[in-house]
Motif scaffolding. Structure first.
Motif, mmCIF file in Angstrom:
data_model
loop_
_atom_site.group_PDB
_atom_site.id
_atom_site.type_symbol
_atom_site.label_atom_id
_atom_site.label_comp_id
_atom_site.label_asym_id
_atom_site.label_seq_id
_atom_site.Cartn_x
_atom_site.Cartn_y
_atom_site.Cartn_z
ATOM 1 N N SER A 20 22.432 -46.229 6.200
ATOM 2 C CA SER A 20 22.181 -46.316 7.639
ATOM 3 C C SER A 20 21.629 -45.005 8.172
ATOM 4 C CB SER A 20 23.473 -46.689 8.371
ATOM 5 O OG SER A 20 23.973 -47.936 7.955
ATOM 6 N N ILE A 21 22.201 -43.899 7.705
ATOM 7 C CA ILE A 21 21.726 -42.582 8.140
ATOM 8 C C ILE A 21 20.313 -42.338 7.636
ATOM 9 C CG2 ILE A 21 22.103 -40.090 7.901
ATOM 10 C CD1 ILE A 21 25.126 -40.733 7.728
ATOM 11 N N ALA A 131 12.573 -43.497 17.596
ATOM 12 C CA ALA A 131 12.405 -44.255 16.350
ATOM 13 C C ALA A 131 13.662 -44.256 15.496
ATOM 14 C CB ALA A 131 11.225 -43.694 15.555
ATOM 15 N N GLY A 132 14.415 -43.152 15.493
ATOM 16 C CA GLY A 132 15.637 -43.087 14.688
ATOM 17 C C GLY A 132 16.679 -44.091 15.147
ATOM 18 N N PRO A 133 17.136 -44.011 16.412
ATOM 19 C CA PRO A 133 18.105 -45.008 16.884
ATOM 20 C C PRO A 133 17.572 -46.432 16.797
ATOM 21 C CG PRO A 133 17.984 -43.161 18.416
ATOM 22 C CD PRO A 133 16.891 -42.966 17.417
ATOM 23 N N PHE A 134 16.268 -46.600 17.037
ATOM 24 C CA PHE A 134 15.685 -47.949 17.003
ATOM 25 C C PHE A 134 15.805 -48.561 15.610
ATOM 26 C CE2 PHE A 134 11.876 -50.811 16.826
ATOM 27 C CZ PHE A 134 12.368 -51.749 17.727
ATOM 28 N N MET A 135 15.697 -47.737 14.575
ATOM 29 C CA MET A 135 15.871 -48.241 13.207
ATOM 30 C C MET A 135 17.287 -48.786 13.013
ATOM 31 S SD MET A 135 12.980 -47.859 11.543
ATOM 32 C CE MET A 135 13.013 -47.429 9.805
ATOM 33 N N ASN A 136 18.298 -48.101 13.599
ATOM 34 C CA ASN A 136 19.666 -48.603 13.514
ATOM 35 C C ASN A 136 19.816 -49.919 14.255
ATOM 36 O OD1 ASN A 136 20.513 -45.221 13.738
ATOM 37 N ND2 ASN A 136 21.095 -46.472 11.982
ATOM 38 N N LEU A 356 24.930 -50.533 15.367
ATOM 39 C CA LEU A 356 24.758 -50.735 16.807
ATOM 40 C C LEU A 356 25.365 -49.569 17.571
ATOM 41 C CD1 LEU A 356 23.889 -52.498 19.178
ATOM 42 C CD2 LEU A 356 26.091 -53.687 19.005
ATOM 43 N N SER A 357 26.523 -49.087 17.119
ATOM 44 C CA SER A 357 27.158 -47.930 17.764
ATOM 45 C C SER A 357 26.290 -46.684 17.627
ATOM 46 C CB SER A 357 28.538 -47.678 17.145
ATOM 47 O OG SER A 357 29.394 -48.777 17.366
ATOM 48 N N LEU A 358 25.669 -46.499 16.455
ATOM 49 C CA LEU A 358 24.773 -45.353 16.267
ATOM 50 C C LEU A 358 23.609 -45.408 17.251
ATOM 51 C CD1 LEU A 358 24.430 -44.864 12.384
ATOM 52 C CD2 LEU A 358 25.498 -43.323 14.028
ATOM 53 N N PHE A 359 23.047 -46.594 17.449
ATOM 54 C CA PHE A 359 21.941 -46.746 18.394
ATOM 55 C C PHE A 359 22.385 -46.385 19.808
ATOM 56 C CE2 PHE A 359 20.082 -49.587 21.624
ATOM 57 C CZ PHE A 359 18.788 -49.083 21.642
#
Length: 433
Positions: A20-21, A131-136, A356-359
């Motif tokens: 995920s990271i 882009a990073g959060p969107f990938m999550n 979802l929490s990461l986003f």
């Protein structure tokens, strides 16, 4: 065997966390390279480097602590007012700003002048940071839709799992009948376990939400059409008013709240059923809404966390959970006495919730989170467009480095909160069984 399954669950979660990271950072990396920004490093984890390999101009690697990751982009902050990228100051706050600015140019090489992050247009910087959060978010949606449409979730049906013999106010929280309790309408009408209710007052029903709503809205005689042993028959219960659990606008039970409504007196059977695409999207929307509400409510959770960690306070089911807590839950999932496919679905749902929490967390408009850099780029765009509109001199790039003292405070708060959650996860963990 229990220990082995627990360790397997923790290991699987660690792998899922790392993936995920890496997926998150890949979003930053790919868009940064797309816009010509030089990226010297792409790292998964923090601390000592376990493995790395340089390909082209970027070093790719894995570090020892799987609690995050980063990419290093050249020129995250613009030069200072004096045009210098390195300076020293006796002021601690000024020192924070200058240290951040110096680190942003640490690996500056000849030719990088046109490849600096801050020189890109604000909309490009927004894309890189989003882009990073969107990938999550993409990963969370893909996993959730996949699980809900193939495996499914526990869903109440219109089949009768049991019939209550007497009328009991649900606020009393008892299952056994007492002397003087009236006979329940369902029992009096002859409803049996295994009956499938197909119509209420002549109107077809094929889901529990619709049936439950019609029952609650009815007080008095009603016609109940059921299928029993392959044959259809009609029962004639007389529904009464009773104190039952309250439901919200989404049909979810509200804990410890009750309302007077129509009462029949039976329990609906629960089955694991696949959801349609539309139902899955609706449920995903509910998850996102609940996630936003949970993020907003985090400060209110601190007293309960403190009591759970340092006294005999109860660890509530909706308590915030950190990486250690999630890993423990994953280990617990592997030991559940349920079919293997249920275990896989539960684990994947846990991973989807984590992404979802990461986003949501990274979208908070606070430095050092991605949302803080997005907010800085958007503010710069507003300033420049306003100046252009009123024919004023271009104010230049917004210097996000000047907000680093605030970023350190925010980071300190996050660290303290993370440590509190860590202690609670160790001494009083959230359990799912």
């Amino acid at each position: 065997m229990t220990l082995l399954l627990t360790l397997l669950g923790i290991a699987l979660f660690a792998v899922g966390l790392l993936l995920s990271i890496a997926w998150h950072e890949l979003g930053h990396l790919s868009t940064a390279k797309l816009f010509g920004i030089r990226v010297p490093q792409y790292m998964v984890g923090f601390g000592p480097t376990l493995w790395s390999r340089k390909k082209g101009e970027t070093e790719y690697g894995i570090k020892a602590i799987p609690a995050g990751g980063y990419i290093r982009m050249i020129g995250m902050f613009p030069p200072g007012d004096d045009g210098r990228i390195e300076a020293r100051s006796t002021s601690p706050f000024r020192g924070m700003i200058e240290d951040a600015r110096s680190a942003a140019y640490e690996e500056l090489q000849p030719g990088d002048e046109t490849r600096l992050f801050y020189t890109r247009k604000p909309w490009k910087r927004v894309i890189v940071m989003f882009a990073g959060p969107f990938m999550n978010l993409i990963l969370a949606v893909a996993i959730f839709l996949g699980v809900s449409m193939t495996f499914g979730y526990a869903t109440q049906t219109t089949e009768v799992a049991g019939v209550q013999k007497c009328v009991i106010e649900q606020s009393e929280k008892r299952d056994t009948c007492a002397k003087g309790d009236p006979v329940s309408p369902a029992h009096a009408a002859g409803l049996r376990t295994g009956d499938k209710i197909v119509a209420f007052d002549g109107k077809p029903v094929d889901d529990w939400a619709t049936l439950s709503e019609r029952i609650r809205d009815t007080i008095g005689p009603a016609d109940l059409t059921v299928v029993r042993d392959g044959q259809e028959l009609t029962l004639h219960p007389t529904l009464i008013k009773n104190l039952v659990v309250q439901k919200d606008a989404d049909g979810e039970v509200v804990a410890d709240k009750y309302v007077a409504a129509g009462y029949l007196g039976f329990a609906a059977k629960t089955e694991i059923l696949p959801l349609s695409f539309g139902q899955s999207v609706d449920r995903m929307g509910d998850m996102i809404e609940n996630g936003v509400e949970s993020i907003v409510a985090l400060p209110t959770k601190i007293p309960d966390l403190w009591n759970a960690a340092f006294s005999d306070g109860e660890r509530k089911a909706d308590s915030p959970v950190g990486v250690v807590g999630a890993a423990r839950i994953s280990g617990e999932v592997m030991n559940l006495d349920i079919p293997t496919q249920n275990i896989i679905a539960t684990f994947l749902t846990l991973l989807a919730g984590f992404n979802l929490s990461l986003f949501l967390f990274n979208m908070l408009p606070l430095l050092p989170l991605d949302g803080g850099h997005i907010a800085g780029a958007l503010w710069e765009s507003v300033r420049r467009n306003v100046a252009k509109l009123f024919r004023r001199p271009d104010p230049g790039p917004f210097d996000v480095a000047k907000l680093m003292p605030v970023a350190y405070v925010v980071a300190g708060v996050f660290i303290c909160f993370t440590l509190l959650v860590l202690v609670a996860d160790i001494v009083n963990p959230v359990k799912i069984s």
